[in-house]
Design a protein around this motif. Structure first.
Motif, PDB file in Angstrom:
ATOM      1  N   VAL A   1     -37.461 -43.912 -18.250  1.00  0.00           N
ATOM      2  CA  VAL A   1     -36.278 -45.463 -19.069  1.00  0.00           C
ATOM      3  C   VAL A   1     -36.728 -46.566 -19.012  1.00  0.00           C
ATOM      4  O   VAL A   1     -37.438 -47.596 -18.876  1.00  0.00           O
ATOM      5  CB  VAL A   1     -35.173 -45.021 -19.345  1.00  0.00           C
ATOM      6  CG1 VAL A   1     -34.380 -46.461 -19.914  1.00  0.00           C
ATOM      7  CG2 VAL A   1     -35.154 -43.876 -20.120  1.00  0.00           C
ATOM      8  N   ALA A   2     -36.424 -46.303 -17.361  1.00  0.00           N
ATOM      9  CA  ALA A   2     -36.867 -48.107 -16.658  1.00  0.00           C
ATOM     10  C   ALA A   2     -39.228 -48.293 -16.391  1.00  0.00           C
ATOM     11  O   ALA A   2     -38.684 -49.481 -16.863  1.00  0.00           O
ATOM     12  CB  ALA A   2     -36.609 -47.367 -14.959  1.00  0.00           C
TER      13      ALA A   2
ATOM     14  N   LEU B   1     -48.989 -48.498 -21.296  1.00  0.00           N
ATOM     15  CA  LEU B   1     -48.101 -47.198 -21.385  1.00  0.00           C
ATOM     16  C   LEU B   1     -48.396 -47.132 -22.670  1.00  0.00           C
ATOM     17  O   LEU B   1     -48.294 -47.535 -23.873  1.00  0.00           O
ATOM     18  CB  LEU B   1     -46.599 -47.667 -20.872  1.00  0.00           C
ATOM     19  CG  LEU B   1     -45.992 -48.818 -19.410  1.00  0.00           C
ATOM     20  CD1 LEU B   1     -44.496 -49.587 -20.585  1.00  0.00           C
ATOM     21  CD2 LEU B   1     -46.850 -47.851 -18.752  1.00  0.00           C
ATOM     22  N   VAL B   2     -47.927 -44.627 -22.454  1.00  0.00           N
ATOM     23  CA  VAL B   2     -48.287 -44.307 -23.881  1.00  0.00           C
ATOM     24  C   VAL B   2     -47.549 -43.596 -24.075  1.00  0.00           C
ATOM     25  O   VAL B   2     -46.813 -43.363 -22.228  1.00  0.00           O
ATOM     26  CB  VAL B   2     -49.290 -44.372 -23.951  1.00  0.00           C
ATOM     27  CG1 VAL B   2     -50.948 -45.316 -24.508  1.00  0.00           C
ATOM     28  CG2 VAL B   2     -50.484 -42.693 -23.039  1.00  0.00           C
ATOM     29  N   GLY B   3     -46.922 -42.390 -24.672  1.00  0.00           N
ATOM     30  CA  GLY B   3     -46.165 -41.090 -24.295  1.00  0.00           C
ATOM     31  C   GLY B   3     -47.280 -40.391 -24.793  1.00  0.00           C
ATOM     32  O   GLY B   3     -48.411 -40.183 -25.490  1.00  0.00           O
TER      33      GLY B   3
ATOM     34  N   GLY C   1     -43.435 -31.498 -24.001  1.00  0.00           N
ATOM     35  CA  GLY C   1     -43.046 -32.351 -24.320  1.00  0.00           C
ATOM     36  C   GLY C   1     -43.989 -33.925 -24.319  1.00  0.00           C
ATOM     37  O   GLY C   1     -44.854 -34.406 -24.009  1.00  0.00           O
ATOM     38  N   LEU C   2     -42.498 -34.433 -24.459  1.00  0.00           N
ATOM     39  CA  LEU C   2     -43.094 -35.892 -24.396  1.00  0.00           C
ATOM     40  C   LEU C   2     -43.211 -36.326 -22.756  1.00  0.00           C
ATOM     41  O   LEU C   2     -41.886 -36.547 -22.392  1.00  0.00           O
ATOM     42  CB  LEU C   2     -42.233 -36.448 -25.131  1.00  0.00           C
ATOM     43  CG  LEU C   2     -42.577 -38.609 -25.558  1.00  0.00           C
ATOM     44  CD1 LEU C   2     -44.198 -38.355 -26.098  1.00  0.00           C
ATOM     45  CD2 LEU C   2     -41.841 -38.896 -26.237  1.00  0.00           C
TER      46      LEU C   2
ATOM     47  N   PRO D   1     -38.319 -43.928 -25.654  1.00  0.00           N
ATOM     48  CA  PRO D   1     -37.873 -42.555 -26.778  1.00  0.00           C
ATOM     49  C   PRO D   1     -36.198 -42.152 -26.217  1.00  0.00           C
ATOM     50  O   PRO D   1     -35.921 -41.829 -25.420  1.00  0.00           O
ATOM     51  CB  PRO D   1     -38.959 -41.449 -26.362  1.00  0.00           C
ATOM     52  CG  PRO D   1     -39.720 -42.092 -25.953  1.00  0.00           C
ATOM     53  CD  PRO D   1     -39.568 -43.231 -25.116  1.00  0.00           C
ATOM     54  N   GLY D   2     -35.880 -42.017 -27.865  1.00  0.00           N
ATOM     55  CA  GLY D   2     -34.660 -41.113 -27.647  1.00  0.00           C
ATOM     56  C   GLY D   2     -34.137 -40.887 -27.098  1.00  0.00           C
ATOM     57  O   GLY D   2     -32.811 -40.105 -26.379  1.00  0.00           O
TER      58      GLY D   2
END
Length: 279
Positions: free
Chosen positions: A49-50, A68-70, A95-96, A214-215
Motif C-alpha cells: 500500500v505504501a 507500477l503494475v499489479g 494472487g495480486l 487494491p482493496g
C-alpha cells in the motif's frame, strides 16, 4: 475508481537479496520485466500500500518513479526454484502482487560519484518528509541513476503510521529528521520545494493516488476494517501534513558511526499492530 494496470507473471527470473522482503525479478505476459514485491513477505500487504500511494504521489509531483503494475502470480511458476525460502514466499503470495518496471543498466546512487542540484535534492527530501520515508539514508539510498537521471525506488518504508492507525493523525505534525538522508549533503532547497509542490497536494490528487490501491491490500483479511474509511484516512493525514512539512525538517550531522535510525520492521522484525483505523 482507478486501479493499477494488471499483468500476469510468466517466469520468475531471480531473487533480489538486498532488502528484507526478498523481492524478485519476473517476466510478465506484456513482455515487460518487473521487480516484484510480494503480499506474502514478512512485512505484509501494508508495505505494498505504501509503495502505491507514495509512488503514485511522487509521480504526480514530477519525481521519477518506475511505473507500477499489479502482477497476478500463480505460485506454480516457482516449482523449479531451488531456494526453499523463495519457494515458500511464492506459495504464500498467490494472487495480486506489486511490480515496478525494471530499469536495465541502472546504477545505484552513490553521493560520492554523482551530483544532485539543491533544487532536485530539495524536492526529494520534501517528498520524503511528507510521506515520512525512513529508508532513503546514506546506508541505503533507494535511488537509481538511469539514463543520467535520478529515479526513486522502494517506498515500502513510508507512512509507517499506517501500521498503527490510532497514532496516524498525530503523524501529520511529526518532525522529520533528514540528517541521515542521502541527499542532505547537496544543500536541499526545501523552501523552493515547498513553494513548488505543497499546493499541488490537494484532496483530489491524494484521492486519485489512494484509489490505485487494491482493496484487498487495505483490508487484508485480518479484521473488519472499512476500506473506504482507510482510503480517506490516508488522504486526511497527508493533506494535513503537506502545507508546513518543510518547517518540520531537520538537517543535522549524519550519524556516520551509529546504527541505522530505520525501524526494525524493515528487516521483518516488526509486529503488525493496530490494523484498525481510528476515525
Amino acid at each position: 475508481m482507478r486501479m493499477l494496470t494488471q499483468v500476469t507473471a510468466t517466469r520468475y527470473v531471480t531473487p533480489l537479496r538486498e532488502g528484507g522482503s526478498l523481492p524478485g525479478i519476473v517476466e510478465a505476459d506484456d513482455c515487460g520485466t518487473y521487480v516484484m514485491k510480494f503480499t506474502g513477505a514478512g512485512q505484509g500487504p501494508r508495505t505494498l500500500v505504501a509503495e502505491v500511494v507514495s509512488g503514485r504521489l511522487a509521480q504526480r509531483l514530477g519525481l521519477r518513479v518506475p511505473e507500477l503494475v499489479g502482477i497476478q502470480l500463480d505460485p506454480v511458476i516457482g516449482l523449479a526454484e531451488p531456494d526453499e525460502e523463495v519457494q515458500a514466499l511464492l506459495k504464500a503470495s498467490g494472487g495480486l502482487n506489486l511490480g515496478m518496471d525494471y530499469l536495465p543498466g541502472s546504477l545505484g546512487f552513490d553521493p560520492l560519484a554523482f551530483t544532485v542540484t539543491p533544487s532536485e535534492a530539495g524536492r526529494v527530501v520534501w517528498f520524503d518528509a511528507l510521506v515520512g520515508n525512513v529508508d532513503r539514508s546514506w546506508r541505503n539510498p533507494n535511488l537509481l541513476i538511469w539514463h543520467g537521471k535520478l529515479w526513486l525506488i522502494d517506498h515500502g518504508a513510508t507512512m509507517i503510521w499506517h501500521h498503527n492507525w490510532p497514532t496516524a493523525r498525530a503523524a501529520a505534525a511529526k518532525p522529520y529528521d533528514a540528517s541521515d538522508h542521502v541527499l542532505s549533503p547537496f544543500a536541499p532547497d526545501l523552501a523552493a520545494a515547498a513553494e513548488e509542490l505543497a499546493s499541488k497536494v490537494t484532496r483530489g490528487l491524494l484521492e486519485e493516488c489512494v484509489a490505485d490501491v487494491p482493496g484487498e491490500w487495505l483490508a487484508d483479511g485480518t479484521d473488519g476494517t472499512d476500506v473506504k474509511a482507510l482510503r480517506a484516512a490516508y488522504v486526511d493525514v497527508l493533506l494535513e501534513r503537506a502545507p508546513a512539512v518543510h518547517e518540520r525538517v531537520t538537517l543535522g550531522e549524519p550519524s556516520r558511526d551509529g546504527a541505522s535510525r530505520a525501524p526494525g520492521w524493515l528487516t521483518g522484525d516488526w509486529p503488525h499492530a493496530g490494523r484498525g483505523v481510528d476515525r
